[in-house]
Design a protein around this motif. Sequence first.
Motif, PDB file in Angstrom:
ATOM      1  N   THR A 103      -0.172   5.428  12.653  1.00  0.00           N
ATOM      2  CA  THR A 103       0.851   5.567  11.619  1.00  0.00           C
ATOM      3  C   THR A 103       1.565   6.896  11.815  1.00  0.00           C
ATOM      4  O   THR A 103       0.986   7.861  12.321  1.00  0.00           O
ATOM      5  N   ASP A 116       3.880   3.067   8.982  1.00  0.00           N
ATOM      6  CA  ASP A 116       2.469   2.732   9.178  1.00  0.00           C
ATOM      7  C   ASP A 116       2.392   1.320   9.761  1.00  0.00           C
ATOM      8  O   ASP A 116       2.776   0.355   9.110  1.00  0.00           O
ATOM      9  N   PHE A 119      -1.273  -2.800  10.472  1.00  0.00           N
ATOM     10  CA  PHE A 119      -1.418  -4.054   9.753  1.00  0.00           C
ATOM     11  C   PHE A 119      -1.050  -5.225  10.663  1.00  0.00           C
ATOM     12  O   PHE A 119      -0.605  -5.029  11.791  1.00  0.00           O
ATOM     13  N   TYR A 169      -0.056  -8.426   6.427  1.00  0.00           N
ATOM     14  CA  TYR A 169      -1.325  -8.364   5.693  1.00  0.00           C
ATOM     15  C   TYR A 169      -2.226  -7.332   6.352  1.00  0.00           C
ATOM     16  O   TYR A 169      -1.997  -6.916   7.497  1.00  0.00           O
ATOM     17  N   ARG A 170      -3.268  -6.961   5.647  1.00  0.00           N
ATOM     18  CA  ARG A 170      -4.342  -6.214   6.289  1.00  0.00           C
ATOM     19  C   ARG A 170      -5.110  -7.161   7.198  1.00  0.00           C
ATOM     20  O   ARG A 170      -5.004  -8.389   7.081  1.00  0.00           O
ATOM     21  N   SER A 175      -3.587  -8.216   0.878  1.00  0.00           N
ATOM     22  CA  SER A 175      -2.169  -7.843   0.908  1.00  0.00           C
ATOM     23  C   SER A 175      -1.866  -6.565   0.131  1.00  0.00           C
ATOM     24  O   SER A 175      -0.736  -6.376  -0.339  1.00  0.00           O
ATOM     25  N   ASP A 176      -2.833  -5.682  -0.006  1.00  0.00           N
ATOM     26  CA  ASP A 176      -2.617  -4.410  -0.700  1.00  0.00           C
ATOM     27  C   ASP A 176      -2.084  -3.394   0.308  1.00  0.00           C
ATOM     28  O   ASP A 176      -2.843  -2.729   1.008  1.00  0.00           O
ATOM     29  N   LEU A 177      -0.752  -3.275   0.378  1.00  0.00           N
ATOM     30  CA  LEU A 177      -0.129  -2.403   1.375  1.00  0.00           C
ATOM     31  C   LEU A 177       0.839  -1.419   0.727  1.00  0.00           C
ATOM     32  O   LEU A 177       1.879  -1.091   1.284  1.00  0.00           O
ATOM     33  N   GLU A 179       2.999   1.507  -0.213  1.00  0.00           N
ATOM     34  CA  GLU A 179       3.411   2.635   0.621  1.00  0.00           C
ATOM     35  C   GLU A 179       3.291   3.953  -0.142  1.00  0.00           C
ATOM     36  O   GLU A 179       3.764   4.077  -1.261  1.00  0.00           O
ATOM     37  N   GLY A 197       0.363   2.795   4.264  1.00  0.00           N
ATOM     38  CA  GLY A 197       0.868   1.608   3.605  1.00  0.00           C
ATOM     39  C   GLY A 197       2.272   1.323   4.108  1.00  0.00           C
ATOM     40  O   GLY A 197       2.854   2.107   4.864  1.00  0.00           O
ATOM     41  N   ASN A 198       2.856   0.205   3.690  1.00  0.00           N
ATOM     42  CA  ASN A 198       4.176  -0.136   4.195  1.00  0.00           C
ATOM     43  C   ASN A 198       4.964  -0.906   3.142  1.00  0.00           C
ATOM     44  O   ASN A 198       4.616  -2.037   2.795  1.00  0.00           O
ATOM     45  N   ALA A 201       6.371  -4.616   3.114  1.00  0.00           N
ATOM     46  CA  ALA A 201       5.536  -5.780   2.816  1.00  0.00           C
ATOM     47  C   ALA A 201       6.138  -6.650   1.720  1.00  0.00           C
ATOM     48  O   ALA A 201       5.860  -7.845   1.637  1.00  0.00           O
TER      49      ALA A 201
END
Length: 462
Positions: A103, A116, A119, A169-170, A175-177, A179, A197-198, A201
């Motif tokens: 990242t 980042d 993922f 996704y992770r 799907s907790d991304l 940013e 994070g991003n 998403a």
Amino acid sequence: MREPEDERLLNLLSGDKDLHFTLPLVAGQQRGLILESAPDGPPREVRLDEFRLLFDETIRFWRSWLGQSTYSGRWREAVERSAVTLKLMTYAPTGALVAAPTTGLPEQLGGERNWDYRFTWIRDASVSVYALLGLGFKEEATAFISWLRDRVREEAGGENGTGPLNIMYRVDGSSDLVEEILDHWEGYQGSAPVRIGNGAASQLQLDIYGEALDSIYFAHQRGIRLDNRGWTSLHTLLDWLVDHWDRPGEGVWETRGGRKNFTYGRVMSWVAFDRALRLASASGRPAAKGRWTDERDKIYEQVLTQGWDSGRQAFVQHYGSDVLDSSLLRMPTVGFITPDDPMWTSTLDAMDRELVTDSLVYRYNPEASPDGLRGSEGTFSLCSFMYVDALARAGRTDQARLALEKMLTYANHLGLYSEEIDLTGRQLGNFPQAFTHLALIDAAITLDATLSRARAGGSGPG
């Protein structure tokens, strides 16, 4: 056992700057070093015989794994290096492939284009099915298809504001991304902000449905089949796309300058319906064939009229613009247009003039099409390999071969690529980038087949 100078060498690791030290060796000598982060207990000694055993087992594993490859073409070393890289970037428990293991490595030194990439993008990983199956690695392709099926089953019928599928996704499928910006980090050579994070998403990128369906259909042709539950979920996903493909989105490059009617998103929505129809016919599954056919044909006509700029004699980035975009290099690859169609050859000529510099390819011109971010970027290595593929399909084999062999010189000493290359030849962006290595494999396979067929008196891939 530690040698006399080991304590002195270890002391050099305790500074508050970069870690560096010298480990002197003479010919034939073997020594080992273990770096640990927060070890549980005191350091464990690794004896030389154990080290040799681990080393030999590692060599045996990779030789055995590469032995599955069916590629014996002209660029075998680069292709196998890329295959190993993709394998190392795959999360074994789920089969998910990360876009890059890093990242914050900037696309422009000192600039804000720092993301980042740790993922799994639906788009990138779907393309990996082509590359892996193209090389004969069925186990890895099957693992990813299973991961993709799980996402389709979980999300089909849902609505998160941007469709039943997230664009990324992770690796475990969550799907907790969210940013976040790490203000206390300076970043590589002062490039800030550093993000984890991003935020992309939550974007709407309609092309992912085409990439997903294309990979599932390709896998089906090679014996990796959908079960009934998977088909039902896919059917639900296509029903959603029927009602939503004609919406503006952020597009394949994840721009942050507002939603537009991106031509590439429409092309890949056409692919989604086309592959769904082929899957239904090949498997005898129930399908809304009439409805899907109507939508597929509507998209086709729309792209030919609104995605085409008669003044430029080229397909353009989004409707109403005259901006070129190298994502459209995939149009003949996915079968939307034949590689010898005059509309395509003139588009390729326009890209040659505007997006290509010494065989390296820019994504688009951000000055002509503002993307909501400051600064510029280098040539995009993914696009440079896509350009090779497009040239080969168009029968421009000499130009394609030159472009590929030039690109191979930009790899680092380990044969690895990041995301971009700047004007000095330096690599930029997160590293190594899976999409670049996937495109390398595809380009090498396509060009090798084209050259071999030409030698045999046949024609290359269409």
